[in-house]
Design an enzyme around this catalytic site. Structure first.
Site: not given
Ligand code: GAR
Length: 221
Positions: A17-18, A96, A98, A114
């Site tokens: 979660g950075s 995940r 989508l 990314h």
């Protein structure tokens, strides 16, 4: 600022979660045109959930085991985002894929970050792929999400050098600095209505000049 208040973000994250933290930090600035409405993770132990809660932001674990298949999971995700009146979905290390149904429902309203200069090195372990390929320059990309894997129209990119003695960790850390700068910037551009998808390209309109545009690659950062 938008006429109907700040843009409401739904951030999806699976791990550390950075990037979420960078978004949370940016969105707490009074002049930032977006706020995080909800954070959702597919992993109960995701540090991202803890980071959100520490800042008083609603953080939900949506357990994949509670849903029959991927389509059902994504429908549940959609319900949560709709309940929180989310205008932009931000994938921040969400591991995940989508479903096409979800992507269609939120077409043009999902961003992903990314750790590579797309279209090079999509998918998992992008930094490792870059090192193994022997590239001299690596980087980060923020892009709109389409039905492919890391294939959607590119909003912003930043490059970093690859050093001869780099490890996956050292290169990832150098790229991460850029990620934390790029993601809030891309969200701000979206919230200000300055991003227009034109086929494969994203046009970034200059501030205060509706209609005037330059390809994203020419946008100054
Ligand atoms: C980031 O490097 C992000 O670019 C990457 O996962 C990391 C999440 O870190 N995402 C992908 O590889 C998606 N294909 P964070 O949880 O600290 O933000």
């Amino acid at each position: 600022m938008r006429a109907n208040g700040p843009l409401r973000l739904g951030v999806l994250a699976s791990g550390r979660g950075s990037n979420l933290e960078a978004i949370l930090a940016a969105t707490t600035r009074p002049d930032f045109p977006a706020r995080v409405a909800v954070v959702v993770s597919d992993r109960e132990q995701a540090q991202a959930l803890e980071r959100a809660r520490r800042r008083g932001v609603t953080a939900l674990w949506l357990n994949p085991k509670d849903f029959g298949d991927r389509a059902a999971y994504d429908a549940g995700l959609g319900r949560v985002l709709d309940e929180h009146r989310v205008g932009l979905v931000c994938l921040a290390g969400f591991m995940r894929i989508l479903t096409p149904g979800f992507v269609r429902a939120y077409a043009g309203r999902i961003l992903n970050i990314h750790p590579a200069l797309l279209p090079a090195f999509p998918g998992l372990h992008a930094q490792r792929q870059a090192l193994e390929h022997g590239v001299r320059v690596a980087g980060a990309t923020v892009h709109f999400v389409d039905e492919g894997i890391d294939t959607g129209p590119i909003v912003l990119q930043a490059s970093v050098p690859v050093h001869p003695d780099d490890t996956e960790e050292s290169l990832s850390a150098r790229i991460l600095v850029e990620e934390h700068r790029l993601y809030p910037e891309a969200i701000r551009l979206f919230a200000e209505g300055r991003l227009q998808i034109a086929g494969r390209k994203v046009v970034v309109r200059a501030a205060g000049r509706p209609g005037a545009g330059a390809p994203a690659s020419e946008a100054s950062l």
